[in-house]
Design a protein around this motif. Structure first.
Motif, PDB file in Angstrom:
ATOM      1  N   TRP A 256       0.956  -1.136  -0.015  1.00 30.16           N
ATOM      2  CA  TRP A 256       0.082  -0.176  -0.032  1.00 30.16           C
ATOM      3  C   TRP A 256       1.357   1.893   0.190  1.00 30.16           C
ATOM      4  O   TRP A 256       0.690   1.853  -0.781  1.00 30.16           O
ATOM      5  N   ARG A 257       1.379   1.368   1.089  1.00 31.79           N
ATOM      6  CA  ARG A 257       2.697   2.792   0.638  1.00 31.79           C
ATOM      7  C   ARG A 257       3.751   2.603  -0.510  1.00 31.79           C
ATOM      8  O   ARG A 257       3.630   3.969  -1.018  1.00 31.79           O
ATOM      9  N   LYS A 260       1.982   4.805  -3.047  1.00 30.63           N
ATOM     10  CA  LYS A 260       1.206   5.572  -3.052  1.00 30.63           C
ATOM     11  C   LYS A 260       2.373   5.985  -3.287  1.00 30.63           C
ATOM     12  O   LYS A 260       2.360   7.054  -4.396  1.00 30.63           O
ATOM     13  N   GLU A 261       3.735   5.665  -3.248  1.00 33.61           N
ATOM     14  CA  GLU A 261       5.237   6.351  -3.640  1.00 33.61           C
ATOM     15  C   GLU A 261       5.505   6.530  -4.945  1.00 33.61           C
ATOM     16  O   GLU A 261       6.285   7.528  -5.013  1.00 33.61           O
ATOM     17  N   HIS A 264       0.610   6.050  -7.447  1.00 30.03           N
ATOM     18  CA  HIS A 264      -0.058   5.392  -8.147  1.00 30.03           C
ATOM     19  C   HIS A 264      -2.100   5.347  -7.247  1.00 30.03           C
ATOM     20  O   HIS A 264      -1.585   5.170  -5.680  1.00 30.03           O
ATOM     21  N   ARG A 265      -2.457   5.261  -8.081  1.00 31.56           N
ATOM     22  CA  ARG A 265      -3.797   6.163  -7.097  1.00 31.56           C
ATOM     23  C   ARG A 265      -4.718   4.820  -6.657  1.00 31.56           C
ATOM     24  O   ARG A 265      -4.559   3.993  -7.823  1.00 31.56           O
ATOM     25  N   GLU A 293      -8.615   7.795   4.108  1.00 33.78           N
ATOM     26  CA  GLU A 293      -8.128   8.006   2.483  1.00 33.78           C
ATOM     27  C   GLU A 293      -8.838   7.490   1.254  1.00 33.78           C
ATOM     28  O   GLU A 293      -9.190   8.208   0.735  1.00 33.78           O
ATOM     29  N   ASP A 297     -10.736  10.643  -1.746  1.00 32.48           N
ATOM     30  CA  ASP A 297      -9.411  10.117  -3.060  1.00 32.48           C
ATOM     31  C   ASP A 297     -10.518  10.493  -3.721  1.00 32.48           C
ATOM     32  O   ASP A 297     -11.047  10.624  -4.940  1.00 32.48           O
TER      33      ASP A 297
END
Length: 566
Positions: A256-257, A260-261, A264-265, A293, A297
């Motif tokens: 998951w982290r 995002k890094e 990618h949404r 989150e 979004d």
């Protein structure tokens, strides 16, 4: 040129082709592979006398139909490659797919890379050959598809990404992971691998070799590294799904982290997987964070995700958030399941929001749910925490009259807890008899609650009778039972009964309580005797008991009876 009479029959047209010589490399079979050598003239086709290939050719003819690429005569001993006439007849994809749906994976079509032969290709159009690989893959013809793929690779031709992905999918269905990895490496080398390719191969590795192998491959491909990679949200969702099956919430958090890094949404599926994994693994805070989150979004949560988040909020103490999600579901015309409703009621009960809890309870009944034991326990627990013990007992009596079959251990104990708080020893006895009459096993904790109610009501004799009844029912007392009884006997100065309990449960903590009580009530000699008995049993007094004894024992008795270490 003489044409055999059998060629008049349309069924034989794809079996023969003109006997024409040309200057091309010779094809020599070595260890199952057909290699090229530049010095001889050979025909347009290679030696294909293998019976399994001939049999497979016939099956493919029946599936795809007769081709029109070849006609004429073939010399004795030669046959077409098994994929020689695929897609020759211009069938639409819908017709092909409809015929494939009824086919099954042939058991004898397993082929390793070393057994795959290379053939000379008369057709050199990459688009046409890619279409043939596509159709062979869809019909689960792994041997033919791999031979055509290897032949294109050897000839310097490149199948397109769609054909390669279809071939990988076919090989995975047939449990040929090694060949699938071979195609995958080809696609990576030629830079035609897409997110769909990575998803296919990672899922296959997870299914065949396990979650850890898939995670290792994901890491090697740069999934956890910061920076640009060829992954998309679908690849990350695939890995989240893999981790979900193995309940690996730590790795899920890393994916998951990393997602995002790398910019990618997440999608609705992403957050649905996250919430599901975290709740199943008891990580309710992470589940709530994932839901927040998703809302930030601008994504719309699915019904199952909202229900699961209500459970997470309940366990994490976020009753206000759970209530908002519940109301949003109703506004959208969705009907939350009873599990989510009970979770919300439980959260409101823990927060002592009894008024809101009963409003939600009315809503639950209005949407057609019949309350179960979890519903009643949430309401009773809420009333108890809000110090509304009388109302809790009234609700229990109503349940006993109207829903007696739903009463269980937790509901009986909730009522007994309210009786203890109010000191209603007679009501506690009545609930206990009802519990025993129900045929359910009565635990030690329930008897302890009744003894506690007798203690609050200053009914030591009744408490001792409950204890004797408990032993008679073959229910084993625990430390809480003996502690409550000792305190009951000490407060009522029942020293003989207290010493009997000490004989049954010789514990230092119990001895200390009785010694304290005797000293405070002037029973100093009895306290001395009990103290010496305690020391002879090898039990150590606490500081308070030692200080009391030092005040009353003679100095010589202290020196001979009490070690210096004490």
């Amino acid at each position: 040129m003489h044409i055999p009479s059998c060629c008049a029959d349309r069924t034989c047209r794809s079996t023969w082709f003109p006997y024409t010589k040309m200057k091309i490399p010779e094809i020599i079979s070595v260890s199952g592979l057909t290699k090229l050598k530049n010095s001889f003239s050979v025909l347009h086709a290679v030696d294909g006398t293998d019976s399994s290939l001939v049999s497979q050719e016939r099956e493919e003819k029946e599936l795809v139909g007769d081709g029109e690429d070849f006609s004429g005569v073939v010399p004795e001993g030669y046959s077409l490659p098994p994929w020689g006439n695929v897609m020759a007849q211009q069938e639409s994809y819908s017709a092909i797919e409809s015929s494939i749906e009824t086919s099954t994976i042939p058991q004898n079509d397993m082929v390793s890379l070393d057994e795959t032969r290379v053939h000379f290709l008369e057709e050199t159009d990459e688009g046409e050959l890619s279409r043939r690989i596509l159709v062979l893959s869809r019909s689960n013809r792994t041997r033919s598809a791999m031979e055509l793929f290897r032949s294109m690779e050897y000839s310097g031709l490149r199948p397109n990404a769609h054909a390669c992905n279809s071939l990988i999918s076919c090989l995975v269905r047939c449990k040929q992971l090694d060949n699938a990895m071979r195609v995958f490496e080809f696609m990576k080398t030629n830079e035609i691998a897409s997110g769909h390719t990575f998803s296919l191969i990672l899922k296959a590795v997870a299914d065949i070799q396990g979650c850890d192998s898939a995670l290792g491959m994901f890491a090697e491909l740069g999934g956890f590294a910061r920076g640009k990679n060829d992954f998309d949200a679908i690849v990350y969702n695939t890995m989240l799904s893999v981790c979900a099956r193995a309940n690996k919430w730590v790795e899920t958090t890393r994916i998951w982290r990393s997602m995002k890094e790398n910019g990618h949404r997440g999608t609705e599926i992403t957050y649905s997987l996250l919430v599901s994994i975290f709740v199943r693994c008891g990580q309710n805070k992470l589940a709530v964070d994932a839901y927040r989150e998703m809302v930030q979004d601008g994504l719309k949560a699915r019904q199952d995700t909202m229900q699961t988040t209500i459970e997470a909020c309940s366990k994490h103490g976020k009753w206000d958030m759970a209530l908002d999600i519940f109301q949003n579901m109703l506004n959208q015309g969705w009907k939350p399941n009873l599990i989510a409703c009970n979770a919300l009621l439980n959260a409101l009960g823990k927060a002592r929001e009894v008024k809101l809890a009963f409003q939600v309870f009315k809503t639950v009944k209005s949407i057609g749910y019949a309350p179960d034991s979890y519903t009643w326990n949430a309401l009773l627990g809420g009333l108890y925490r809000a110090n509304k013990h009388a109302e809790a007992l009234q609700l229990f009596e109503s349940l006993n009259r109207e829903h007696n079959s739903q009463l269980n251990e937790r509901l009986y104990n909730s009522a007994l807890m309210s009786c203890r708080k109010l000191g209603l020893w007679d009501n506690a006895l009545q609930v206990l008899w009802q519990f025993e009459a129900s045929g359910q096993p009565v635990p030690t904790a329930s008897y302890n609650l009744v003894i506690g109610a007798c203690k609050v009501a200053r009914k030591p004799e009744v408490a001792l009778q409950v204890y004797e009844h408990m032993v008679h029912q073959k229910c084993t007392p625990d430390s809480s039972t003996y502690l409550s009884l000792i305190r009951v006997c000490t407060s009522a100065s029942l020293w003989a009964e207290a010493e009997k309990i000490l004989d049954v449960a010789p514990k230092a903590s119990l001895y200390n309580i009785v010694i304290h009580g005797m000293c405070f009530r002037g029973k100093v000699e009895s306290a001395k005797k009990l103290y010496l008995k305690m020391r002879r049993a090898g039990l150590y007094p606490d500081g308070k008991s030692r200080a009391l004894m030092l005040q009353h024992f003679q100095s010589d008795l202290c020196e001979t009876s009490m070690p210096d270490s004490l």
